[in-house]
Each structure stands twice: as C-alpha cells, then as structure tokens.
Motif scaffolding. Structure first.
Motif, PDB file in Angstrom:
ATOM      1  N   ALA A   1     -45.229  -4.402  55.934  1.00 40.43           N
ATOM      2  CA  ALA A   1     -44.502  -5.241  56.741  1.00 40.43           C
ATOM      3  C   ALA A   1     -42.651  -5.151  56.666  1.00 40.43           C
ATOM      4  O   ALA A   1     -42.715  -5.079  55.385  1.00 40.43           O
ATOM      5  N   GLN A   2     -42.012  -5.729  58.072  1.00 43.47           N
ATOM      6  CA  GLN A   2     -40.628  -6.154  57.084  1.00 43.47           C
ATOM      7  C   GLN A   2     -40.183  -7.316  56.415  1.00 43.47           C
ATOM      8  O   GLN A   2     -41.165  -7.811  57.006  1.00 43.47           O
ATOM      9  N   PRO A   3     -39.497  -7.308  55.763  1.00 39.64           N
ATOM     10  CA  PRO A   3     -39.821  -8.272  55.338  1.00 39.64           C
ATOM     11  C   PRO A   3     -39.150  -9.438  55.504  1.00 39.64           C
ATOM     12  O   PRO A   3     -38.256  -9.503  56.743  1.00 39.64           O
TER      13      PRO A   3
ATOM     14  N   ARG B   1     -39.623  -9.301  46.687  1.00 40.31           N
ATOM     15  CA  ARG B   1     -38.924  -7.982  45.689  1.00 40.31           C
ATOM     16  C   ARG B   1     -37.062  -8.813  45.912  1.00 40.31           C
ATOM     17  O   ARG B   1     -37.289  -9.341  47.411  1.00 40.31           O
TER      18      ARG B   1
ATOM     19  N   GLN C   1     -40.479   0.018  41.424  1.00 37.43           N
ATOM     20  CA  GLN C   1     -40.804  -0.611  43.391  1.00 37.43           C
ATOM     21  C   GLN C   1     -39.692   0.599  43.615  1.00 37.43           C
ATOM     22  O   GLN C   1     -38.100   0.870  43.163  1.00 37.43           O
ATOM     23  N   VAL C   2     -40.033   1.236  45.518  1.00 38.81           N
ATOM     24  CA  VAL C   2     -39.456   2.097  45.847  1.00 38.81           C
ATOM     25  C   VAL C   2     -39.479   1.516  47.264  1.00 38.81           C
ATOM     26  O   VAL C   2     -39.970   0.864  48.212  1.00 38.81           O
ATOM     27  N   ASN C   3     -38.315   1.269  47.728  1.00 44.39           N
ATOM     28  CA  ASN C   3     -38.012   0.806  49.495  1.00 44.39           C
ATOM     29  C   ASN C   3     -37.654   1.519  49.924  1.00 44.39           C
ATOM     30  O   ASN C   3     -36.359   2.830  49.872  1.00 44.39           O
TER      31      ASN C   3
ATOM     32  N   PRO D   1     -30.576  -2.745  52.543  1.00 44.75           N
ATOM     33  CA  PRO D   1     -30.607  -2.376  51.904  1.00 44.75           C
ATOM     34  C   PRO D   1     -30.207  -0.970  50.796  1.00 44.75           C
ATOM     35  O   PRO D   1     -30.199  -0.187  51.057  1.00 44.75           O
ATOM     36  N   VAL D   2     -30.279  -1.211  49.368  1.00 48.15           N
ATOM     37  CA  VAL D   2     -30.294   0.191  48.488  1.00 48.15           C
ATOM     38  C   VAL D   2     -31.172  -0.043  47.852  1.00 48.15           C
ATOM     39  O   VAL D   2     -32.118   1.000  47.564  1.00 48.15           O
ATOM     40  N   PHE D   3     -31.455  -1.093  46.515  1.00 46.83           N
ATOM     41  CA  PHE D   3     -32.862  -0.876  46.052  1.00 46.83           C
ATOM     42  C   PHE D   3     -33.414  -2.113  45.837  1.00 46.83           C
ATOM     43  O   PHE D   3     -32.964  -3.480  45.461  1.00 46.83           O
ATOM     44  N   SER D   4     -34.660  -1.968  45.650  1.00 50.81           N
ATOM     45  CA  SER D   4     -35.755  -3.569  45.701  1.00 50.81           C
ATOM     46  C   SER D   4     -35.737  -3.608  43.956  1.00 50.81           C
ATOM     47  O   SER D   4     -36.779  -2.059  43.754  1.00 50.81           O
TER      48      SER D   4
ATOM     49  N   SER E   1     -38.061  -2.077  54.265  1.00 53.42           N
ATOM     50  CA  SER E   1     -39.689  -1.722  53.734  1.00 53.42           C
ATOM     51  C   SER E   1     -40.444  -1.431  52.579  1.00 53.42           C
ATOM     52  O   SER E   1     -39.671  -0.916  51.837  1.00 53.42           O
ATOM     53  N   GLN E   2     -41.441  -1.886  51.975  1.00 53.65           N
ATOM     54  CA  GLN E   2     -41.236  -1.493  50.427  1.00 53.65           C
ATOM     55  C   GLN E   2     -42.066   0.069  50.901  1.00 53.65           C
ATOM     56  O   GLN E   2     -43.189   0.343  51.995  1.00 53.65           O
TER      57      GLN E   2
ATOM     58  N   PHE F   1     -42.276 -10.384  51.616  1.00 53.51           N
ATOM     59  CA  PHE F   1     -43.061  -9.143  52.592  1.00 53.51           C
ATOM     60  C   PHE F   1     -44.967 -10.487  52.631  1.00 53.51           C
ATOM     61  O   PHE F   1     -45.182 -10.509  52.115  1.00 53.51           O
TER      62      PHE F   1
ATOM     63  N   PRO G   1     -48.210  -5.553  52.590  1.00 48.62           N
ATOM     64  CA  PRO G   1     -46.803  -4.995  52.493  1.00 48.62           C
ATOM     65  C   PRO G   1     -46.151  -3.510  52.687  1.00 48.62           C
ATOM     66  O   PRO G   1     -45.330  -3.491  52.556  1.00 48.62           O
TER      67      PRO G   1
ATOM     68  N   SER H   1     -35.439   5.829  46.447  1.00 42.20           N
ATOM     69  CA  SER H   1     -35.081   4.513  47.622  1.00 42.20           C
ATOM     70  C   SER H   1     -33.746   5.031  48.261  1.00 42.20           C
ATOM     71  O   SER H   1     -33.828   4.974  49.337  1.00 42.20           O
TER      72      SER H   1
ATOM     73  N   GLY I   1     -35.692   1.613  52.972  1.00 41.64           N
ATOM     74  CA  GLY I   1     -34.765   0.613  54.161  1.00 41.64           C
ATOM     75  C   GLY I   1     -35.042  -1.076  54.070  1.00 41.64           C
ATOM     76  O   GLY I   1     -35.867  -1.455  52.651  1.00 41.64           O
TER      77      GLY I   1
END
Lengths: 171, 661
Positions: free
Chosen positions: A106-108, A76, B134-136, A129-132, B140-141, A101, A104, B68, B138
């Motif tokens: 888990a913490q990245p 990501r 994609q939505v995260n 994080p804001v957006f991935s 994590s996915q 990751f 899916p 997100s 924090g």
C-alpha cells in the motif's frame, strides 16, 4: 504517552505518536543544536533537549512506534527530497520522514516533521522519496539482540539503535 | 644435552627430577602453543566474520539504493543483480518482494578451492549473516535485497594464516625447548653433585661437596656437608676414645709394651692361624735383681732402666727385621719380657745378637747384680700356648740358674715340612699355579641369625701330588714373594668357575700386601674384574688392617676403585690399628673382621668387651658390619652377639680337602 496508547489500534498509535512529538519538539538544525553538521540523536536526547531536526523526529517516532509493538515491516525511514516554500518553489532540501505501510504494497502514511498532520504519501507532492530503510537484518528474527558485532556499530543508524537500547528504551 | 637424555630410563625405572621438569616444561610449552594457535585463529575468524558482515551490509545497502533509483523492469533488475554478482565475490544475491516472493536470485554453486582441509572448514566455518536492505519504488515498497558474500576466500585466507601461525608458533616452541634445556642443565648441574654425595653417604662414604649457588640446593648441600662433618667428628672422637681405652687395656703403662693378657691372645691367635704349621719362635727374657736398682739407685733409675731395656729390644728387632716377618713384644710380668717372631729361620744368630746387646746394657749398671738371661725356642707343630710357654719357661730356668746374662735355646726346627729348601718350595708353588693345580676352600661368614653373608675363600695348592691348605704353604709363599701370584691365581680360578658354582655368588678374597703395593699386579686384577662385572659385583676384597693403616693412601685409592666397579672392601684382622684409620667414613667399607686376638676368650676379658662394643657401635654408625674371626666357643659367640657383632667366620664347610700331616 506510550503507556496510554499500548492497547489502541495501530492507526491511532500513529496519530498519537506524531502528535506527541509535534507538540513536544521544536525544530532546530543539528549545527545549532549539537554543533555538528549532521548528528543523529537518540529519542531520549531529543526529548531531553525538546529540540530536534528531521531525522531526530523520524528516529524518535520510529522507536516509539516500535516500542508500541508496530511491526518493523510496516515502518520505513525514508530519505526524501523536500520541496520547500510552496509547490512552485525550486528550493529543495534533504529531509527524512517516517513511512507507515498498512500493507506491504500500500501507499504509506507519512509522519513528517515539517507538518504536524499525518497524510498519505500521495498527498505529499512536496516530497519525493529517494531511499528507505528499517532495522530489518539488523536484528535477528523477532529478537532485539543484535547479530552484529561491535564494529558494525560504526554505521550511524546502528549506533543510534544500540545507544537507544542502552539508554533503556526497549521494544 | 639434557634434551637427549630425557627419555633415558634410569635403572629403577622411576621418573627422574630432570624428566619431571621436562614434562612440566613440555606441558607449559604445549599449552602455550595450542592456546596461542587457537586464540589467534579464533580472533582471526571473528575479525574476518565481522569484516565480511560489514561488507554484506554495505554492499546490500548500495545495491538497494541503486535499485531504488532505477527503473524496475525485470530485465534491468536481472542485469543489475547479475552484473553485481558476476563481478563481485558473492555467495548469494536475492531480491524479494514485500510478500517474500523471489524477484531475482543468484546463488554461487560449486567449489573453487580445495586446498582448505575439510576438518578446518568444519571447525572454522564462517557463519556470516546476510546484508539486508530495503528497496522502494516511489512511496511504495518494492522489495528487500539479501546479500551474502562468498566466505571461501576468507576461509582460505584463514587457513593460510593458521598454517603460518602454526609454523611460527612451532618455531617459538622449539626455541623455547632449546632455551629450557640450557637453563635446566644449568639449574640441575649442582643436583648431580648432590645426588652423588647422597649416594656416597648411602655407601657409607661421608664426603663433602661444593656448595652450589641455587638457594635450595645450597641449603641441602650444606646440611649434607654438616651431616658428613658431624659423622667425621663423631667417628674421630669415638676412635680417639677407643684408642686410648684399647691402649690402656692392652699395654704396660711403664714401657708401653703389650701386657700379658694381650700377648696371650696374640700367641693363641698365632698358633691357631699357623694351623699346625707354625714357623715362629718365642723368646723369654728375665731381668734379674731388678728391684735392686730401685733399692740402691732409686725408683726413677729403675724406670729408666726398663725403658732402656725396652728400647734395646725394639732397636734389635728393627735391625733384624729381614730375618722374620712379624714381631710381638710384651711385658709378661714385672721382670719378664717376651718376643714372638714369625717366619724365622736362624734362631741361634738372633739369640746371640740380643745376648750381646744385653751384656752391654747390663755392664753399665756396675753397682747392681743385674742379669738378663733369656731362652728361646721354635714353635712346634703340636704346640699349644701352654706347652710353648712351659717349654720356654723351663729353658729360662736353666739359663737363669747362674744369675748371669746368658741364653738357652732349643733348635727344634720343624723337620716335618714338605721341602727343606726355598728353591723346591718356589718350584712346587709355581708349578701348581702354572698347571692350575688348585682348589678353593670356603669359610662361610654368617650372621648370627644364620644368614650367609659371604664365603671367605682361600686357595689350596696341589704340591708334590697332594692338596695342601693355604696355611701350609703361606709362609713360604710370603717369604718367596709369591703372594701376588697366588692372588692373581685365585682371581683367575674364580673367573673360570664362577658361572658353574652356585656357592660362589657371595665371596670374599684376601689380597696380600704384595699385590696391593704392586701397581701392575693390582691393576691386572682390577682390569680383569672389569671384564667380568658379574663377578665384580659379588666379590669382596679382604685387606689386612695392618696394610691398610701402613699404606693408607694406596688403600684409599684401592677402595675408591673397587667401590666404583661394584665390588666391596672388608678389613681383616682388625684390631689395634682400626682407630688409626683416618677418614674411615670415606672408605665405604662393607665389613670389618675383628682379629681373633680380641674375640678369643672375650667372655673373660672385660676390657676387650668394652673395646669391641665401642668398635661395633662406631662401625654400625657408618653402616659397616662387624664380624669376628676365629671364635668357636659358644660362650664367646653369645658374648660377641651381645656386644653388637653381626656374625662370625666359621670353619670351612668343604671338608674334602684333607690336611696332610
């Protein structure tokens, strides 16, 4: 670098790619480098200059890893808010990192341009994080052929992917 | 307008150039119409698809970005997705967790619009990929957003635009059709002229037409004009050559009168035609002691005398032309001259008048013992050329016995006729016509290979209770000016019996000079025939060559009229004047029937053979058939065939009409 790491485990690929770009690139803002406020360069452009800013690092690493066969689901590109100048600093900066990751949920692991180490996200308290995003939906399943028509390249992300491909980097 | 005549089939049911051009234009317009419609709608479809895809992607990204940032409790997610779905135009909004399990999903079901036809929906189905984002949560996915816009709005818009395009392109196509019809008619207008000229060429009329502007047509027309003028030229030259030759072979060089050979043939033909009912008379003049002129006064004087003598005769005939119908003068030998007159009544009067003239002429040559005695006699019903000439010669011997200018005549007027005065004749002929007491005789005209070309018709009348042939009453009808009534009678008779008689499918009918020169009589016959096109197509009008030459303009108009209604024209009694017919190639003649003067005893006349060979080749070069009249002798027939004749007129097959005598 890419040829050497072809058969290594994924975790090692991450480290090698991160190392490679940390060693070979120096940070430079887009305004200094490209005389544009925000310019997304392709990996070849970035390597050619030996210079790049955060998203150039992230893009280069993303594409390199994809080229090494790392699944898109595990990668990501993440917009983050970075706290600069120590934990107590109030200065924040818009920044981009690459997240890996392992599973899916888990913490990245975070591949950052500010520091050379690859750290789990939990250790990176300076980043929020804001957006991935990744290239899912941009490509048809398991093919690298774009489903989008030419006008879709207006998006910067798509433009960079297609331009990279045109420059000969395939994954 | 050309557009409407497009589907009018022409007679031979083959396709015309106009139709072919129209076909080509229509194909071009149709291809243009369909391809522009398809291209427009497909490009519209592609444009709509790409726009829809961009919208999917952008909206998916917005939604993912929003999710997100939010708290991710199920209710909030449900609400957010529902709100987005309900207020927007979406087919599907789905949120899946990273393992592919559905967290929230909205799908549009049902149709809201049925105005788009199924086939269009099927053909122009928009296959737009969903927007994925994609939505995260924090680091994590959290999941993936799939967003699909509803494509029916777009399809509807596409359908409407397709309908609009259809009508506008249709309008353009119609305008194109109208414009092409205008240009086509302009381009093809000269073609009609060309086709007319070509078919006239086919009909043996070598006319010229105006050269059009279109390059190809202009070349075509000018070559055809060249062809026409070359033909005219050839024909003109041929005619000139023939005329010179004919004149030389038939005429006396010194006086320009017919020679003995030619006169004999004429006399023979005359005797034959009158069919035992001759009404002519023969004069024989002899200039006695003619050679004394050249001996005493010189040869020039003698020639001068002969010319004066000839002139006197001609003037005499011209002055008395109302007393007979035809005349033929000939110089039989060095000193003998003959005059043949037909339909003559008062022989004695004419004899006296010419005698007087000759006495005057002779009196001018005092120094010479000149005398011009003559004899004359009526032609008797049983006369042959030999007996007639013998009789007139014997008479002349009596007349010339005293070496003075005197006359001897036998007033042997035919007494065996049905009526002896014109009024009775008139009454009888008119009565026969009025009561339809008539019949026709068929003289088959056959080609040498036995094919019937047509039947030449003559009218027989029931006079005084018995049926008489044409030749019997003809000269009376002519004298009484009843010929046009007879012509009218035969046409009426033909119309009446045409459908019943198989043997009348190909016929020729002679029209008299009287009819041809009488506008109303001719118009009556032609108008009548217009009403019976079947008959008109099978009829061929025979016109005497002498009439055609004398009234060329009328004859030319007549040919045009007759040809235009599908009937044909033939020349009859063709001979000396044939070469005088100007622009023969423009008349469209079907055939010429060569006078028996020429055909008779053709085997013995080298000159006539040459003349007729020339006539045949000239006629054939413009597609006219050549037929011989009144030739029966097998030798003559063989000769005629070798000269190039196409056929002969035979004796009537219908022998039910018996001759009264």
């Amino acid at each position: 670098m890419l040829v050497q790491s072809q058969n290594k485990p994924e975790q090692q690929k991450i480290l090698i790619v991160n190392d490679f770009f940390a060693r070979n690139l120096r940070y430079r803002t887009d305004i200094q480098l490209w005389q544009q406020k925000d310019y997304w360069a392709t990996p070849l452009e970035t390597l050619g200059k030996g210079l790049g800013d955060c998203e150039d690092y992230a893009i280069a690493k993303y594409i390199s890893l994809r080229a090494l066969g790392v699944d898109d689901n595990k990668l990501r590109l993440i917009y983050v808010k970075a706290q600069i100048g120590g934990p107590r600093s109030n200065r924040t900066q818009a920044h981009m990192v690459l997240g890996y990751f392992v599973t899916p949920n888990a913490q990245p692991l975070i591949l950052d341009s500010l520091i050379t180490k690859v750290l789990p996200a939990a250790k990176r308290t300076d980043l929020s994080p804001v957006f991935s995003f990744n290239s899912q939906g941009l490509w048809a399943n398991n093919s690298t052929k774009s489903v989008a028509n030419p006008t879709a390249r207006l998006s910067r992300w798509r433009r960079i992917l297609e331009q990279t491909q045109r420059e000969g980097v395939m994954w | 307008m050309a557009f409407f005549s497009l589907f009018k089939r022409n007679r031979k049911s083959s396709i015309t150039l106009r139709q072919e051009l129209w076909l080509a234009i229509l194909v071009v317009i149709l291809v243009g119409f369909i391809s522009s419609l398809l291209i427009s709608t497909y490009s519209a479809k592609n444009y709509f698809s790409s726009q829809l895809y961009l919208k999917n992607v952008d909206n998916a990204n917005n939604l993912a970005l929003m999710i997100s940032q939010l708290e991710k409790d199920p209710v909030s997610l449900e609400l957010l997705i529902s709100a987005t779905f309900d207020t927007g135009h979406y087919q599907r909004i789905e949120l899946q967790d990273p393992t592919g399990e559905v967290i929230a999903k909205r799908v549009f079901s049902g149709d809201f619009d049925t105005s788009t036809p199924d086939w269009f929906h099927h053909l122009y189905h928009l296959d737009v990929a969903p927007g994925v984002s994609q939505v995260n949560d924090g680091w994590s996915q959290f999941g993936t957003v799939f967003l699909e816009s509803h494509s029916q709005y777009t399809e509807q818009a596409l359908w409407q635009s397709a309908v609009r395009l259809f009508f506008s392109f249709l309008l353009v196509a119609i305008v194109a059709c109208i414009a092409s019809s205008y240009f086509l008619s302009r381009i093809l207008r000269p073609l009609d002229d060309v086709v007319y000229q070509a078919s006239e060429l086919g009909n043996k009329r070598f006319i010229k037409s105006k050269v059009p502007h279109t390059y190809e047509f202009a070349r075509l027309v000018s070559s055809m004009n060249q062809l026409s003028s070359r033909f005219s030229q050839i024909i003109k030259e041929d005619k000139k050559r023939l005329e010179e030759f004919r004149f030389k072979s038939q005429h006396d060089e010194l006086t320009g009168l017919a020679n003995r050979e030619y006169f004999s043939a004429t006399l023979e033909a005359q005797l034959k035609q009158s069919e035992d009912h001759a009404h002519g008379a023969l004069f024989l003049f002899r200039v006695m002691n003619l050679d004394q002129i050249s001996e005493r006064l010189g040869r020039v004087e003698m020639v001068d005398f002969l010319r004066r003598f000839t002139k006197t005769l001609i003037l005499f005939l011209e002055e008395n032309e109302d007393r007979f119908s035809e005349n033929h003068i000939a110089r039989m030998s060095h000193t003998d001259f003959t005059v043949l007159l037909t339909d003559i009544d008062d022989l004695k009067l004419l004899s006296e008048r010419i005698l007087q003239l000759h006495k005057t002429l002779v009196s001018e040559y005092q120094g010479v013992d000149l005398a011009v005695p003559h004899s004359c006699t009526f032609i008797e019903s049983k006369d042959t050329r030999f007996t007639l000439l013998k009789r007139v010669d014997n008479l002349l011997k009596v007349a010339s016995s005293e070496q003075t200018t005197q006359a001897e005549l036998t007033d042997n007027k035919n007494k065996s006729e049905l009526f002896d005065n014109p009024d009775s004749w008139r009454e009888a002929i008119e009565q026969a016509l009025d009561n339809d007491d008539l019949d026709i005789m068929l003289y088959p005209v056959t080609s040498f290979n036995g094919k019937l070309l047509h039947n030449q018709l003559t009218l027989s009348l029931l006079l005084n209770g018995e049926l008489y042939r044409h030749g019997y009453y003809y000269h009376w009808a002519k004298r009484l000016k009843l010929l046009s009534r007879l012509d009218w009678g035969i046409i009426k008779y033909l119309v009446r019996v045409f459908d019943e008689r198989e043997d009348l499918k190909l016929i020729s009918v002679e029209l008299s000079e009287e009819t041809l020169l009488d506008d109303s009589a001719l118009a009556a016959i032609l108008t009548y025939l217009l009403a019976f096109p079947d008959l008109a197509k099978h009829i061929c009008f025979d016109i005497k060559e002498s009439i055609a030459v004398a009234e060329l303009k009328i004859f030319r108009d007549f040919c045009g009229q007759v040809n235009s209604m599908g009937a044909k024209v033939a020349l009859k009694r063709v001979g000396s004047a044939f070469t005088k017919l100007d622009k023969l190639q423009e008349l469209g003649l079907e055939m010429i029937k060569v006078d028996s003067i020429y055909g008779h005893n053709i085997s013995y006349s080298q000159d006539n053979q040459t003349f007729l060979r020339g006539v045949c080749s000239m006629a054939h070069s413009i597609g006219i058939k050549v037929i011989a009249e009144g030739v029966n002798n097998p030798d003559d027939l063989t000769m005629l065939q070798s000269l190039g004749f196409d056929g002969v007129v035979s004796q009537p097959t219908d022998e039910t009409v018996e001759q009264d005598n």
